[in-house]
Design a protein around this motif. Structure first.
Motif, short mmCIF file in Angstrom:
data_model
loop_
_atom_site.label_atom_id
_atom_site.label_comp_id
_atom_site.label_asym_id
_atom_site.label_seq_id
_atom_site.Cartn_x
_atom_site.Cartn_y
_atom_site.Cartn_z
N THR A 123 0.70 -1.30 0.08
CA THR A 123 -0.06 -0.06 0.04
C THR A 123 0.72 1.08 0.09
O THR A 123 1.99 1.05 0.24
CB THR A 123 -0.68 0.06 1.09
OG1 THR A 123 -0.09 0.25 2.34
CG2 THR A 123 -1.69 -1.17 1.21
N LEU A 124 0.38 2.36 -0.06
CA LEU A 124 0.92 3.51 -0.12
C LEU A 124 1.48 3.94 1.44
O LEU A 124 2.82 4.17 1.29
CB LEU A 124 0.28 4.67 -0.57
CG LEU A 124 -0.40 4.83 -2.02
CD1 LEU A 124 -1.41 6.09 -2.52
CD2 LEU A 124 0.94 4.99 -2.93
N ASP A 125 0.87 3.57 2.20
CA ASP A 125 1.40 3.49 3.50
C ASP A 125 2.53 2.89 3.98
O ASP A 125 3.44 3.36 4.43
CB ASP A 125 0.18 3.45 4.62
CG ASP A 125 -0.77 4.66 4.67
OD1 ASP A 125 -0.28 5.84 4.30
OD2 ASP A 125 -1.90 4.43 5.17
N GLU A 126 2.56 1.49 3.40
CA GLU A 126 3.66 0.65 3.68
C GLU A 126 4.64 1.05 2.93
O GLU A 126 5.80 1.18 3.21
CB GLU A 126 3.22 -0.71 3.16
CG GLU A 126 2.26 -1.07 3.96
CD GLU A 126 1.75 -2.82 3.52
OE1 GLU A 126 1.04 -3.66 4.21
OE2 GLU A 126 1.69 -2.79 2.28
N THR A 127 4.31 1.59 1.67
CA THR A 127 5.68 2.16 0.81
C THR A 127 6.08 3.36 1.66
O THR A 127 7.74 3.34 1.58
CB THR A 127 5.13 2.37 -0.69
OG1 THR A 127 4.47 1.63 -1.02
CG2 THR A 127 6.52 3.10 -1.40
N VAL A 128 5.59 4.36 2.07
CA VAL A 128 6.04 5.33 2.63
C VAL A 128 6.96 4.95 3.89
O VAL A 128 7.85 5.41 4.31
CB VAL A 128 5.00 6.40 3.13
CG1 VAL A 128 5.45 7.63 4.03
CG2 VAL A 128 4.36 7.10 1.92
N ALA A 129 6.49 4.17 4.96
CA ALA A 129 6.99 3.76 5.96
C ALA A 129 8.39 2.77 5.54
O ALA A 129 9.42 3.00 6.36
CB ALA A 129 6.31 2.50 6.66
N ARG A 130 8.20 2.36 4.66
CA ARG A 130 9.93 1.72 4.05
C ARG A 130 10.56 2.73 3.64
O ARG A 130 12.03 2.53 3.76
CB ARG A 130 9.40 0.64 3.04
CG ARG A 130 8.89 -0.77 3.30
CD ARG A 130 9.21 -1.74 2.39
NE ARG A 130 8.40 -3.06 2.57
CZ ARG A 130 8.86 -4.20 1.95
NH1 ARG A 130 9.49 -4.16 0.90
NH2 ARG A 130 8.21 -5.47 2.31
N MET A 131 10.23 3.73 2.80
CA MET A 131 11.01 4.86 2.53
C MET A 131 11.54 5.58 3.77
O MET A 131 12.70 5.98 3.59
CB MET A 131 10.19 5.79 1.68
CG MET A 131 10.00 5.14 0.17
SD MET A 131 9.49 6.48 -1.01
CE MET A 131 7.89 6.95 -0.24
N ASP A 132 10.71 5.92 4.45
CA ASP A 132 11.14 6.48 5.85
C ASP A 132 12.14 5.62 6.51
O ASP A 132 13.13 6.38 7.14
CB ASP A 132 9.84 6.65 6.91
CG ASP A 132 10.26 7.47 8.15
OD1 ASP A 132 10.77 8.53 7.94
OD2 ASP A 132 10.21 6.88 9.00
N ALA A 133 11.88 4.45 6.53
CA ALA A 133 13.21 3.55 7.25
C ALA A 133 14.33 3.76 6.70
O ALA A 133 15.58 3.76 7.21
CB ALA A 133 12.68 2.05 7.40
#
Length: 388
Positions: A123-133
């Motif tokens: 999902t977009l939220d999961e993608t943003v979380a991975r990018m943030d990490a």
């Protein structure tokens, strides 16, 4: 999602994309990032930076996929002024569903399988979380490296400035110190900190080198000052030696005047230091040593001359003070005798004997002050009935 909810989510995602884009551009323009891109790293720093670059590459890949989904969502929304049910469903799927496709990474041949590698869907939220990490991993690496560089490089620059200043002073003195080893050590420390800041343990070596070069710089600066002021300071030192002679002469006169009145031990005889100091000055004049060494010796001679004069003056004062001590004991004895008369003890044989012993000691020449002081003390105790 409702139409209003979908439009609000799309606007929020567009703002989020712009913010992420700005953060990524700021990251790549970061000074430490730019330095590391072209740096020759090694050790722990090389490994940490390689891992950070791998994470950054993955971040950009995720960002491209994330941005592609948002681009599709914006195209769906722009197709019609008012969204129909199909548009809304498609937009909802893009914004909420697992719409981000992460392609399977190519692996080295020794790690591959003949079976197809499945892509990941996020999902977009999961993608943003991975990018943030991944972003946090890269910035943490930059911060750790930056912290070492900010702490150590200015100190290396300061030490290097000391070394350059020493070289300038040497040219001014016309002399050269053997600092090749320190110069090589400074280059080694700088290379270590630049190439492997996370693995560098240079603090103790840098502390030692900084102290050494700071001390060498201070000595060279003093040598330049001494070289320019040598003639004047030599004249001042000659005058200081004259003061030492005068003080030592006064001490000898005091000893001669006191020794006939007060019993003195042999070690009370004043000792002269002026001849040794004068010989030191002559040796300094004839010296071919470097100005750094001559500056140290001149400063030492100046200090020794001051100390010799002060010591001779203190000796004379102490010697004359012994006569004063004798006179003070005589006064105490007289006061005790007056007290004895008042108490009716003046005719007492035992008390009279103590008085006479003290009187003889105090009016003998030379006077044994220690014994006389004890005799006065005994007489005083006898008058007060054994109490003080």
């Amino acid at each position: 999602m409702s139409r209003e909810g979908a439009e609000h989510a799309l606007r929020a995602r567009a703002d989020e994309r712009d913010r992420i884009s700005g953060d990524l551009l700021d990251l790549e323009s970061h000074t430490t990032y730019q330095l590391l891109k072209g740096a020759s790293l090694r050790g722990a720093t090389e490994r940490r930076w390689a891992a950070a670059q791998e994470s950054l590459a993955g971040l950009w890949s995720l960002y491209d996929a994330y941005r592609a989904v948002l681009r599709d969502a914006e195209q769906v929304r722009a197709a019609r002024t008012r969204m129909g049910a199909d548009q809304l469903a498609r937009l909802t799927e893009l914004l909420v569903g697992t719409s981000v496709v992460v392609r399977a990474a190519a692996k080295p041949v020794e790690q591959r399988s003949l079976l197809p590698q499945a892509d990941q869907r996020l999902t977009l939220d999961e993608t943003v979380a991975r990018m943030d990490a991944a972003f946090r991993e890269v910035t943490a690496t930059l911060n750790d490296i930056d912290a070492v560089w900010n702490a150590v490089l200015p100190r290396l620059d300061g030490t290097d400035a000391d070394l350059r200043r020493i070289r300038e002073l040497e040219r001014e003195l016309g002399e050269a110190a053997d600092l090749g080893g320190q110069e090589a050590e400074l280059k080694r420390l700088r290379a270590t900190v630049v190439e492997d800041p996370l693995g560098a343990a240079v603090e103790q070596d840098l502390d030692r080198l900084a102290r050494l070069l700071a001390g060498a710089r201070a000595e060279a600066e003093l040598a330049v000052v001494v070289k320019g002021e040598y003639a004047r300071r030599r004249e001042d030192l000659v005058a200081a030696l004259d003061r030492v002679r005068a003080a030592e002469s006064e001490a000898r006169l005091a000893h001669g005047a006191v020794v006939v009145k007060i019993a003195l031990p042999p070690q009370a005889q004043p000792r002269s230091r002026v001849d040794a100091l004068a010989a030191g000055l002559d040796a300094l004049d004839a010296s071919a040593d470097a100005w750094v060494l001559r500056a140290k010796r001149l400063s030492a001679l100046e200090g020794e001359a001051r100390q010799a004069a002060e010591q001779a003056q203190a000796t004379a004062k102490a010697l004359y003070g012994l006569v004063g001590r004798r006179d003070e004991l005589r006064g105490r004895l007289g006061a005790c005798q007056v007290m004895a008369v008042r108490k009716g003890l003046a005719e007492d044989p035992a008390t009279s004997e103590l008085y006479e012993r003290a009187r003889v000691l105090l009016w003998s020449a030379p006077c044994d002050l220690t014994t006389a002081a004890a005799a006065v003390e005994n007489y005083q105790r006898a008058i007060h009935g054994g109490k003080r």
